[in-house]
Every structure is written in C-alpha cells, then in structure tokens.
Design an enzyme around this catalytic site. Sequence first.
Site, PDB file in Angstrom:
ATOM      1  N   SER A  78       0.805  -1.230  -0.072  1.00 55.34           N
ATOM      2  CA  SER A  78       0.085  -0.145  -0.040  1.00 55.34           C
ATOM      3  C   SER A  78       0.771   1.205   0.064  1.00 55.34           C
ATOM      4  O   SER A  78       0.536   2.397  -0.738  1.00 55.34           O
ATOM      5  CB  SER A  78      -0.929   0.152   1.197  1.00 55.34           C
ATOM      6  OG  SER A  78      -0.318  -0.069   2.455  1.00 55.34           O
ATOM      7  N   GLN A 110     -11.872  -4.629   7.909  1.00 56.17           N
ATOM      8  CA  GLN A 110     -10.898  -3.891   8.788  1.00 56.17           C
ATOM      9  C   GLN A 110     -11.654  -2.362   8.988  1.00 56.17           C
ATOM     10  O   GLN A 110     -11.183  -1.592   9.739  1.00 56.17           O
ATOM     11  CB  GLN A 110      -9.574  -3.471   7.806  1.00 56.17           C
ATOM     12  CG  GLN A 110      -8.633  -4.499   7.482  1.00 56.17           C
ATOM     13  CD  GLN A 110      -7.665  -4.158   6.584  1.00 56.17           C
ATOM     14  OE1 GLN A 110      -7.187  -2.968   6.466  1.00 56.17           O
ATOM     15  NE2 GLN A 110      -6.958  -5.137   6.162  1.00 56.17           N
ATOM     16  N   HIS A 132     -18.434   1.381   0.176  1.00 50.81           N
ATOM     17  CA  HIS A 132     -19.273   0.129   0.366  1.00 50.81           C
ATOM     18  C   HIS A 132     -19.812   0.247   2.092  1.00 50.81           C
ATOM     19  O   HIS A 132     -19.248   0.819   2.789  1.00 50.81           O
ATOM     20  CB  HIS A 132     -18.789  -1.154   0.351  1.00 50.81           C
ATOM     21  CG  HIS A 132     -19.603  -2.404   0.818  1.00 50.81           C
ATOM     22  ND1 HIS A 132     -20.762  -2.345   0.130  1.00 50.81           N
ATOM     23  CD2 HIS A 132     -19.434  -3.534   1.192  1.00 50.81           C
ATOM     24  CE1 HIS A 132     -21.123  -3.570   0.345  1.00 50.81           C
ATOM     25  NE2 HIS A 132     -20.465  -4.421   1.132  1.00 50.81           N
ATOM     26  N   GLU A 389     -26.500  -4.206  -9.902  1.00 54.04           N
ATOM     27  CA  GLU A 389     -26.059  -5.553  -9.121  1.00 54.04           C
ATOM     28  C   GLU A 389     -26.092  -6.786  -9.530  1.00 54.04           C
ATOM     29  O   GLU A 389     -25.857  -7.586  -9.152  1.00 54.04           O
ATOM     30  CB  GLU A 389     -26.616  -5.292  -7.538  1.00 54.04           C
ATOM     31  CG  GLU A 389     -26.249  -3.890  -6.868  1.00 54.04           C
ATOM     32  CD  GLU A 389     -24.681  -3.615  -6.615  1.00 54.04           C
ATOM     33  OE1 GLU A 389     -23.980  -4.370  -6.824  1.00 54.04           O
ATOM     34  OE2 GLU A 389     -24.475  -2.604  -6.233  1.00 54.04           O
ATOM     35  N   SER A 414     -13.848  -8.555  -3.066  1.00 55.07           N
ATOM     36  CA  SER A 414     -13.761  -8.450  -1.689  1.00 55.07           C
ATOM     37  C   SER A 414     -13.909  -9.738  -0.914  1.00 55.07           C
ATOM     38  O   SER A 414     -14.235 -10.652  -1.385  1.00 55.07           O
ATOM     39  CB  SER A 414     -14.606  -7.419  -1.111  1.00 55.07           C
ATOM     40  OG  SER A 414     -15.895  -8.110  -1.136  1.00 55.07           O
TER      41      SER A 414
END
EC number: 1.1.1.86
Length: 494
Positions: A78, A110, A132, A389, A414
Amino acid sequence: MANYFNTLNLRQQLDQLGRCRFMDRNEFATEADYLKGKKVVIVGCGAQGLNQGLNMRDSGLDVSYALRQAAIDEQRQSYKNAKENGFDVGSYEQLIPIADLVVNLTPDKQHSNVVETVMPLMKEGAALGYSHGFNIVEEGMQIRKDITVVMVAPKCPGTEVREEYKRGFGVPTLIAVHPENDPKGDGQEIAKAWAAATGGHRAGVLESSFVAEVKSDLMGEQTILCGMLQAGSIVCYEKMIADGIDAGYAGKLLQYGWETITEALKFGGITHMMDRLSNPAKVKAFELSEELKDLMRPLYNKHMDNIITGHFSSTMMADWANDDVNLLGWREETGETAFENYPVTDVEIPEQEYFDNGILMVAMVRAGVELAFEAMTASGIVEESAYYESLHELPLIANTVARKRLYEMNVVISDTAEYGNYLFANVATPLLREKFMTDVDTDVIGRGLGEVSNQVSNETLIVVNETLRSHPVELVGQELRGYMTDMKRIAVGD
C-alpha cells in the site's frame, strides 16, 4: 454495535431499500468544485484506493494517503502504491487531523478498527467517506454526530475506474448520504463532487442509500456475479470431461466463454445475448433457463432473505473472529477443483463458437440474472439498483475469470464477496450436479446442437422472444444503457 438496518422500523426499512434516483447530468455542472481547495485523505491504497485517488488528483483535488505506521515503516505494498505514484503518504496521526474528507477504502473486515482509530483524530465538521456501506449498515458503526458520512460506490473493480477515466469516460456509480450523519446538510454536495472527481458522472450516477447499496451489492455478488460463475464452471467442466471432451478445450470454453457471452449482455442485455444463438439453440437455451429458474429460485430467495435479516453478515463476522477458517478452507477447496487445474491448450475457439457450444452457459446467465433481479425487487430494492448489481457488473466479473480462472475472480473481489460466493456455490454446485446436469448432454455444453436447419415454429419463437424482451431487467436495462453509449469492449487483450 447493532445491525443498523434491524434498528429501523418496517416503513424506514422499505424507504431506505427503495431509494434510487438516476441523477440528471445537469446536477453535476460544477463537477468536483465543492471539494477543490479541501484536503482529501484516503485510508487504504489497494485497487479502489489507488485508482480512485489517481482520478481525484487528476480532477484537481488535493489527495494524500494515511497508512498505519507499520505499513510505512515496512514499506508494504500500500505504501509503495502511493509513493510510486507520487502521492504524499503519512501516518494517521499526521494526516487525519487536517483532512476535510477522510475516505475509508480499506477491506470490509478492517472498517470497524480503522474507523474507531481515525474518528478521534478527525477534526470537528469533517466528512467520512465509504465505497461500500457494510460497516454502517451491517456492523452498525456509530459515527460522531458532527461528522458527515457519505458513500460513493463505483460499480466495477478499481482498475476499471481508472481505465474508464483515462478514456475520458467513467463507470456507473451510486452515491448516498447516511441519514444519521448529515449535520450541515451538505452530504450530497460532497458525494456529488467525489463522484465527479472519479469520472462517475459521465457514465451515470444513482442517488441511493447505504442500505440499498449494501443489500443489493451483497445479493448480486453472492449469486449471479460470483457464485453462479463458480458453480457453473465446476459442473459444466465435470460434464464435458465425463463425456469425453478434451480437458483443455472444455476448460478454455468455460474460462473465456463466460466473458465472451456476458460481453453481449453488456451491449444489449439478455435479448442480445440470446440473439447470438441460432433459433434452435435460442429455444433450447430458453427451455434450460426456465428449468434452472424453477430449480434455483429457492436458493436465490434464501440468500436474499439472509442478507435482509442480517443472518449472512453475522455468520461472516463470526468467521472473521475465527481467523477466517471457513473462508480460507473454501478458498483452498476451490483451488483443488478440476476446472482450476485444467491443462493449458493452444486450441483456438472462434467467438461464435463460445455461443454455439456454450448454450447451457447462456442459459445459466439468463436464469441467474433474472433470479437475482427478481429476488432483489421482491424485497423492496428498486429496479435500477437491481440491474446494476446483477446484469451490469457480470461482464466485469467474467473478465476476471478469463484472466486466471476462479482464483483471479476470488482475489479481485472483496473478502465479503468471496465469502458469500462460497456460501452460494457450495450449495448450488451439488444442487446442479444432482438435480440438473444428469439430464443434459454435451449438445448444450461442449459440442453444440449440430443442427442442419435454423427452422423453429413461429409460435414458439414469438413466445420466447416476447418473454425475454418483456422481463423488467430488460426494460430498465435498455433505459440505463442509453446513458452509457461510450462503452468499450472488456475482453482480455482487446
């Protein structure tokens, strides 16, 4: 923390589920101006974090990245992502206190820890952004009342967000303001500017709610977007191998066939996808898809019910607390399936052959899209949300399978999507294997009908065509695709 959705009364739940308005392009006349001159700090620099940040910077915003001190000290990926792209990087303590907008783009699991860590550091009147809403809706995170909470949710993987922006376009995007956290009444202006900075306003923005985004997103990814591709790949491969089709050909037909077939979906919906078949093949695919809908409707509805009640989320969060033992076990099992290990082949499969020899795949796509759409709308989710979706995102997910099979799909999505995918596929695979695949042959998967005539009865074809074209997902899809005339082919290497 209590599940936020479950604290609402029925009227409030239905109101939140039904929030969806296609915003006029004129509402974005000022584009990202509302955030210019303000400090945007992104927490997390994975696919969404990096690519949204690149777009926002190119749109004139002041963007930097706040990472954990350990990630900086150890120069984790990251940190490298941000530094190699020329961004300022600092610790939470350095950057969060000066941020006007803190954008949390870390993985779902997280979120609670991240938000609990950064919230005390945020200055009074700042805004907190999500892409999200799981942390707000399912975990029930309570945000300080002086903080504005907004969401901007691009309807595709982060890499596509960047590529479409570079083309001068964007990807369809949902925006929302958390009704419990809009103290200054400017939440929508913040969300609109953020969405415009990513390029989303060029492809179409839906004003939605945190609740509608979460419930529809979970349903789509668990069923048609990921679960059906996984279950379909496994059982179709098994069928072809059992009936003597070359393993390399069978694997390639599936790996690249999902992408080729669903690309037709993206441009013209289920109608266009089915029109790629000969008349006899179209009728056969229609009949198979009707059988699949009858067989799988209870499973789709069960997943929708478990998402609405919060049962899915509580089950998954229990696995989080147990070191992801179920998730990791299912991931390993997927890696051991025959499809994941088929031998690479250099056989060439022409585009039309994916349709001609993949009739069952076409049937699975039609059945899965319609079932997911129907389950969502029956639960109070409006048609526009249900379309995005289900049908809209499917080519994007199929593209990941084309890259590196199911492994790539499960890496890109995810952890929340991956967990839901396994829950669905673990039931759908034996259901299809035992109740459906025994009655089909390789004429619909692997070899094709081999018909010498394109003739079918007029009456039959009229009924099939009218049924396909009149489904609500086709009607709303035609309208929404009209806003996206500048679409590109997603095929790998194209």
